[in-house]
Design a protein around this motif. Structure first.
Motif, PDB file in Angstrom:
ATOM      1  N   LYS A   1       0.848  -1.187   0.000  1.00 25.20           N
ATOM      2  CA  LYS A   1       0.000   0.000   0.000  1.00 25.20           C
ATOM      3  C   LYS A   1       0.887   1.242   0.000  1.00 25.20           C
ATOM      4  O   LYS A   1       2.007   1.218   0.504  1.00 25.20           O
TER       5      LYS A   1
ATOM      6  N   SER B   1      -0.410   7.006   1.815  1.00 22.21           N
ATOM      7  CA  SER B   1      -1.750   7.598   1.847  1.00 22.21           C
ATOM      8  C   SER B   1      -2.818   6.536   2.064  1.00 22.21           C
ATOM      9  O   SER B   1      -3.771   6.730   2.839  1.00 22.21           O
ATOM     10  N   GLU B   2      -2.667   5.393   1.402  1.00 20.16           N
ATOM     11  CA  GLU B   2      -3.625   4.299   1.571  1.00 20.16           C
ATOM     12  C   GLU B   2      -3.567   3.735   2.985  1.00 20.16           C
ATOM     13  O   GLU B   2      -4.607   3.422   3.580  1.00 20.16           O
ATOM     14  N   TRP B   3      -2.375   3.614   3.522  1.00 18.19           N
ATOM     15  CA  TRP B   3      -2.250   3.117   4.893  1.00 18.19           C
ATOM     16  C   TRP B   3      -2.923   4.065   5.884  1.00 18.19           C
ATOM     17  O   TRP B   3      -3.646   3.633   6.784  1.00 18.19           O
ATOM     18  N   LEU B   4      -2.675   5.353   5.728  1.00 20.92           N
ATOM     19  CA  LEU B   4      -3.240   6.326   6.672  1.00 20.92           C
ATOM     20  C   LEU B   4      -4.764   6.351   6.588  1.00 20.92           C
ATOM     21  O   LEU B   4      -5.453   6.465   7.615  1.00 20.92           O
ATOM     22  N   SER B   5      -5.294   6.205   5.400  1.00 24.31           N
ATOM     23  CA  SER B   5      -6.756   6.125   5.248  1.00 24.31           C
ATOM     24  C   SER B   5      -7.288   4.885   5.950  1.00 24.31           C
ATOM     25  O   SER B   5      -8.352   4.926   6.594  1.00 24.31           O
ATOM     26  N   PHE B   6      -6.549   3.788   5.843  1.00 23.44           N
ATOM     27  CA  PHE B   6      -6.938   2.548   6.514  1.00 23.44           C
ATOM     28  C   PHE B   6      -6.910   2.715   8.034  1.00 23.44           C
ATOM     29  O   PHE B   6      -7.837   2.301   8.743  1.00 23.44           O
TER      30      PHE B   6
ATOM     31  N   GLU C   1      -7.260   5.351   9.810  1.00 22.73           N
ATOM     32  CA  GLU C   1      -8.276   6.278  10.304  1.00 22.73           C
ATOM     33  C   GLU C   1      -9.609   5.601  10.580  1.00 22.73           C
ATOM     34  O   GLU C   1     -10.419   6.106  11.369  1.00 22.73           O
ATOM     35  N   VAL C   2      -9.856   4.454   9.952  1.00 18.73           N
ATOM     36  CA  VAL C   2     -11.158   3.793  10.108  1.00 18.73           C
ATOM     37  C   VAL C   2     -11.042   2.373  10.669  1.00 18.73           C
ATOM     38  O   VAL C   2     -12.055   1.708  10.860  1.00 18.73           O
TER      39      VAL C   2
ATOM     40  N   TYR D   1       2.846  13.318   7.378  1.00 15.58           N
ATOM     41  CA  TYR D   1       2.929  12.298   8.419  1.00 15.58           C
ATOM     42  C   TYR D   1       4.379  11.946   8.725  1.00 15.58           C
ATOM     43  O   TYR D   1       4.725  11.642   9.879  1.00 15.58           O
TER      44      TYR D   1
ATOM     45  N   TYR E   1      -4.995   4.453  15.603  1.00 17.09           N
ATOM     46  CA  TYR E   1      -4.090   5.194  14.718  1.00 17.09           C
ATOM     47  C   TYR E   1      -2.782   5.496  15.442  1.00 17.09           C
ATOM     48  O   TYR E   1      -1.691   5.279  14.902  1.00 17.09           O
TER      49      TYR E   1
ATOM     50  N   GLY F   1     -13.096  17.891   7.066  1.00 19.49           N
ATOM     51  CA  GLY F   1     -12.702  16.491   7.168  1.00 19.49           C
ATOM     52  C   GLY F   1     -12.338  16.035   8.559  1.00 19.49           C
ATOM     53  O   GLY F   1     -11.936  14.878   8.750  1.00 19.49           O
TER      54      GLY F   1
END
Length: 459
Positions: A4, A7-12, A14-15, A113, A147, A370
């Motif tokens: 990943k 950016s994809e990791w951080l989005s993951f 967050e949720v 980050y 996170y 956001g």
């Protein structure tokens, strides 16, 4: 290559966890154990003597000879309410100037980050962070991590891949149950205690101080920066058996014989200097002063100039910090003061605004797009307008009696605007300012960061 992007990791992240903030060392302790870390708290949590057969390396690297992971020869924990980031930066500069290898972990970040993790002043790369995240994801199995817990473990893994003399870890929120407190420090620092994060830490200074003092260890120095110490810190330090050293009693800035940049918080400087000379008594006053002059810390009374207008960036997000900001502005800045402010809804918004009310002539209150924790510009404006007249009278007469004439700001002269974001507001504020005026941006990392990014890219 990582599977990943960052950016994809951080989005993951967050949720991926049910709540944004969740205290406790059990979950992160079990994952840290699987990764190969050991500490007194990890061993206590595991409640058994563990022998490792190996640990997952970042990426597809093979397992290595069984051993415990070590992040540095010496670990320093930095906690407190205000001044933590400054203290970390001070220690980092001192030790690197002295020739040591140093890793730091701080939070949150302003723009990228990667800022959270540094090795000898270099930000961790996307690849390093992604490889660490992959190792954590592999090790955690069904254990859910927040996170911040993911971030902390990633920092530890990256530091463990280096041969560091010092790892300087900023405590995120609280202390006793904060993820960083998993490690074994050779020294702990509490820069200051003030009211902040009351929903998690308690509604009085003693309760907050007690939580933050939980980073102390038996027989280990605990350096404390408040000239007037909070009893909760004293009580917990005593119960833990920590070697408490108090600013103004056991040490003071003056004893080091150095000049310090005015933008650095006095307590953070004193604590940083005391910690450094305890760990290396051979550090000279010449080296200490050189290191202090090399400290650069974004978002902490950071001054920039745009077409003759001063821009002050300060992440002040509690009343103690905004009071210090107001005093600095009064003594250092000229012309009209224009403020861009946004805040989290769980903060003491009125308390943060109060010190600034007598000196700001134009306000831009901003949403933070956001961010679910953020207050709206409209809500901040309502709090401001509902308390303006009473606060100005109170502040001028009690704190700034000499400013009544020079800062004759009355409600009919003040301009208040509501805007969608700080990044979209800075150009407007600069356009309305005259040479010699000051635009101050404060209230949250999430307000200061976008403005700093805009200013860096404006050309």
């Amino acid at each position: 290559m990582p599977q990943k992007t960052l950016s994809e990791w951080l989005s993951f992240l967050e949720v991926s966890h049910p709540t944004e903030i969740e205290f406790g060392l059990d979950r992160i302790g079990r994952v840290a154990l699987k990764l190969g870390f050991s500490s007194s708290k990890i061993d206590e949590l595991a409640n058994l003597n563990i022998k490792k057969e190996g640990y997952p390396r970042c990426g597809n690297s093979p397992k290595v000879t069984p051993k415990y992971l070590s992040i540095a020869k010496k670990i320093i924990m930095v906690g407190g309410t205000n001044g933590k980031g400054s203290c970390v930066a001070i220690l980092d500069s001192i030790f690197r100037t002295a020739g040591y290898t140093v890793g730091t972990y701080t939070s949150p970040h302003l723009i990228s980050y990667n800022e959270r993790i540094t090795i000898n002043g270099r930000h961790a790369t996307d690849a390093e962070i992604c490889f660490a995240f992959e190792a954590i994801e592999l090790a955690r199995g069904s254990i859910s991590l927040s996170y911040f817990e993911f971030s902390t473990l990633a920092a530890l893994l990256i530091m463990a891949s280096e041969e560091l003399d010092f790892a300087i870890l900023e405590v995120g929120l609280g202390g006793r149950l904060d993820a960083v407190n998993l490690m074994d420090p050779c020294m702990s620092i509490i820069t200051s205690i003030a009211l902040d994060h009351q929903d998690w830490l308690g509604h009085d200074l003693n309760g907050i101080g007690a939580e933050k003092a939980g980073i102390g260890r038996k027989g280990v120095p605990l350096i404390y920066g408040d000239i007037q110490p909070v009893q909760g810190v004293l009580d917990v330090a005593s119960s833990l058996g920590a070697e408490l050293l108090i600013n103004g009693q056991d040490f003071s800035f003056e004893k080091f014989g150095v000049l310090t940049p005015k933008f650095l918080p006095a307590a953070s400087v004193a604590c940083g200097l005391q910690a450094a000379v305890l760990l290396d008594p051979d550090l000279s006053s010449i080296l200490l002063e050189e290191a202090l002059n090399l400290v650069r810390l974004d978002g902490r009374y950071q001054r920039l100039c745009v077409d003759g207008v001063s821009v002050i960036l300060d992440v002040s997000h509690n009343p103690q910090a905004s009071e210090l900001l107001a005093k600095r502005l009064i003594h250092s800045e000229k012309g009209q003061i224009i403020a861009i402010a946004g805040m989290m809804s769980d903060k003491d918004i009125l308390g943060i605004l109060k010190p600034m009310m007598p000196i700001v002539g134009t306000w831009y209150f901003c949403d933070i797009p956001g961010n679910s924790r953020a207050s709206t510009a409209s809500d901040i404006a309502s709090i401001y307008e509902g308390n303006l007249q009473a606060v100005i009278c109170e502040q001028i007469h009690s704190n700034y009696p000499k400013l009544a004439d020079s800062f004759a700001i009355f409600s009919e002269k003040i301009e208040v605007f509501e805007r969608h974001s700080s990044e979209k507001t800075i150009a407007e504020a600069l356009g309305n300012a005259k040479p010699g005026d000051t635009v101050v941006v404060f209230g949250s990392f999430f307000v200061v960061g976008p403005v700093l990014n805009w200013l860096r890219n404006m050309n």
